[in-house]
Enzyme design. Structure first.
Site, PDB file in Angstrom:
ATOM      1  N   VAL A 165       0.811  -1.091   0.040  1.00 19.92           N
ATOM      2  CA  VAL A 165      -0.272  -0.209   0.180  1.00 19.92           C
ATOM      3  C   VAL A 165       1.125   1.762  -0.058  1.00 19.92           C
ATOM      4  O   VAL A 165       0.393   2.156  -0.681  1.00 19.92           O
ATOM      5  CB  VAL A 165      -0.648  -0.418   1.439  1.00 19.92           C
ATOM      6  CG1 VAL A 165      -1.565   1.284   1.287  1.00 19.92           C
ATOM      7  CG2 VAL A 165      -1.935  -1.299   1.113  1.00 19.92           C
ATOM      8  N   CYS A 166       1.638   1.310   0.775  1.00 20.62           N
ATOM      9  CA  CYS A 166       2.626   2.063   0.508  1.00 20.62           C
ATOM     10  C   CYS A 166       3.296   3.191  -0.471  1.00 20.62           C
ATOM     11  O   CYS A 166       3.585   4.253  -0.892  1.00 20.62           O
ATOM     12  CB  CYS A 166       3.831   1.840   2.068  1.00 20.62           C
ATOM     13  SG  CYS A 166       3.415   1.645   3.363  1.00 20.62           S
ATOM     14  N   PRO A 167       3.535   2.346  -1.428  1.00 20.49           N
ATOM     15  CA  PRO A 167       4.473   3.154  -2.770  1.00 20.49           C
ATOM     16  C   PRO A 167       2.803   3.990  -3.466  1.00 20.49           C
ATOM     17  O   PRO A 167       3.525   4.971  -3.698  1.00 20.49           O
ATOM     18  CB  PRO A 167       4.922   1.647  -3.351  1.00 20.49           C
ATOM     19  CG  PRO A 167       4.378   0.894  -2.987  1.00 20.49           C
ATOM     20  CD  PRO A 167       3.724   0.558  -1.376  1.00 20.49           C
ATOM     21  N   GLU A 170       0.408   5.300  -1.904  1.00 23.66           N
ATOM     22  CA  GLU A 170       0.443   6.833  -1.658  1.00 23.66           C
ATOM     23  C   GLU A 170       1.237   7.659  -1.552  1.00 23.66           C
ATOM     24  O   GLU A 170       1.849   9.068  -1.893  1.00 23.66           O
ATOM     25  CB  GLU A 170       0.404   6.603   0.472  1.00 23.66           C
ATOM     26  CG  GLU A 170      -0.572   5.702   0.380  1.00 23.66           C
ATOM     27  CD  GLU A 170      -0.921   5.409   1.647  1.00 23.66           C
ATOM     28  OE1 GLU A 170      -1.819   6.065   2.403  1.00 23.66           O
ATOM     29  OE2 GLU A 170       0.223   4.677   2.765  1.00 23.66           O
ATOM     30  N   ILE A 171       3.051   7.003  -1.507  1.00 24.96           N
ATOM     31  CA  ILE A 171       3.907   7.944  -1.660  1.00 24.96           C
ATOM     32  C   ILE A 171       3.954   8.592  -3.258  1.00 24.96           C
ATOM     33  O   ILE A 171       4.445   9.707  -3.528  1.00 24.96           O
ATOM     34  CB  ILE A 171       5.240   7.287  -1.330  1.00 24.96           C
ATOM     35  CG1 ILE A 171       5.551   7.094  -0.047  1.00 24.96           C
ATOM     36  CG2 ILE A 171       6.758   7.576  -2.020  1.00 24.96           C
ATOM     37  CD1 ILE A 171       6.452   5.768  -0.026  1.00 24.96           C
TER      38      ILE A 171
END
Length: 179
Positions: free
Chosen positions: A51-53, A55-56
């Protein structure tokens, strides 16, 4: 957890700022680095996750819109600056990021904000901090749910009006007037 009206904690952390030149890949960022600007500091749990990439990249895609509002975006996790660099080089969507990735490896900032989990990683938390260092917006989601950078930008617009803004208000629309 620190919240609206609280002073954002003092910090000084290493950051990954570039992948182009190893001599210029890292920098130290602290409370004075962007003095006089708004800050959008968003924490994510870990590098090399799923999920993190998204959002980034989402925040990077609207970085210029934040910059137009005199707001510096900062990504942060408890991973090291070296892991940030490796991930940025490895993940095609992270190679051209427009903002630094803070490495809260000592976990002091995450802990001071009250967003450090029992597993020792930061929650998926976002803070809008005004130029005086006061937290004006906090947004925390479950680890499995990505944030909406457009919503953070909308809230920044509303905060910068210094007016009363109704539900779903967008920049350029009428604000509320007290009768």
């Amino acid at each position: 957890m620190l919240t609206i009206g609280d002073k954002f904690p003092q910090f000084s952390v290493p950051a990954t700022v570039s992948i182009e030149n190893l001599d210029k890949a890292f920098s130290t960022i602290d409370n004075t680095t962007y003095k006089g600007k708004w800050l959008c500091v968003f924490f994510y749990p870990k590098d090399f996750t799923f999920v993190c990439p998204t959002e980034i990249k989402g925040f990077s895609d609207v970085n210029e819109q934040f910059a137009d509002r005199d707001c510096q975006v900062l990504a942060a996790s408890t991973d090291s600056e070296f892991v940030h660099l490796a991930w940025r080089k490895d993940h095609k969507d992270l190679r051209d990021l427009k903002f630094p990735m803070l490495a809260d490896i000592k976990k002091d900032l995450s802990n001071a904000l009250g967003i450090l989990t029992s597993d020792g990683v930061a929650q998926r938390a976002t803070f809008l901090v005004d130029p005086d260092g006061i937290i004006r917006f906090v947004y925390v989601t479950d680890g499995s749910v990505g944030r909406n950078p457009q919503e953070v930008l909308r809230v920044l617009d509303a905060l910068q009006t210094d007016e009363l803004c109704p539900c779903n208000w967008h920049q350029g629309e009428d604000t509320l007037k007290v009768a």
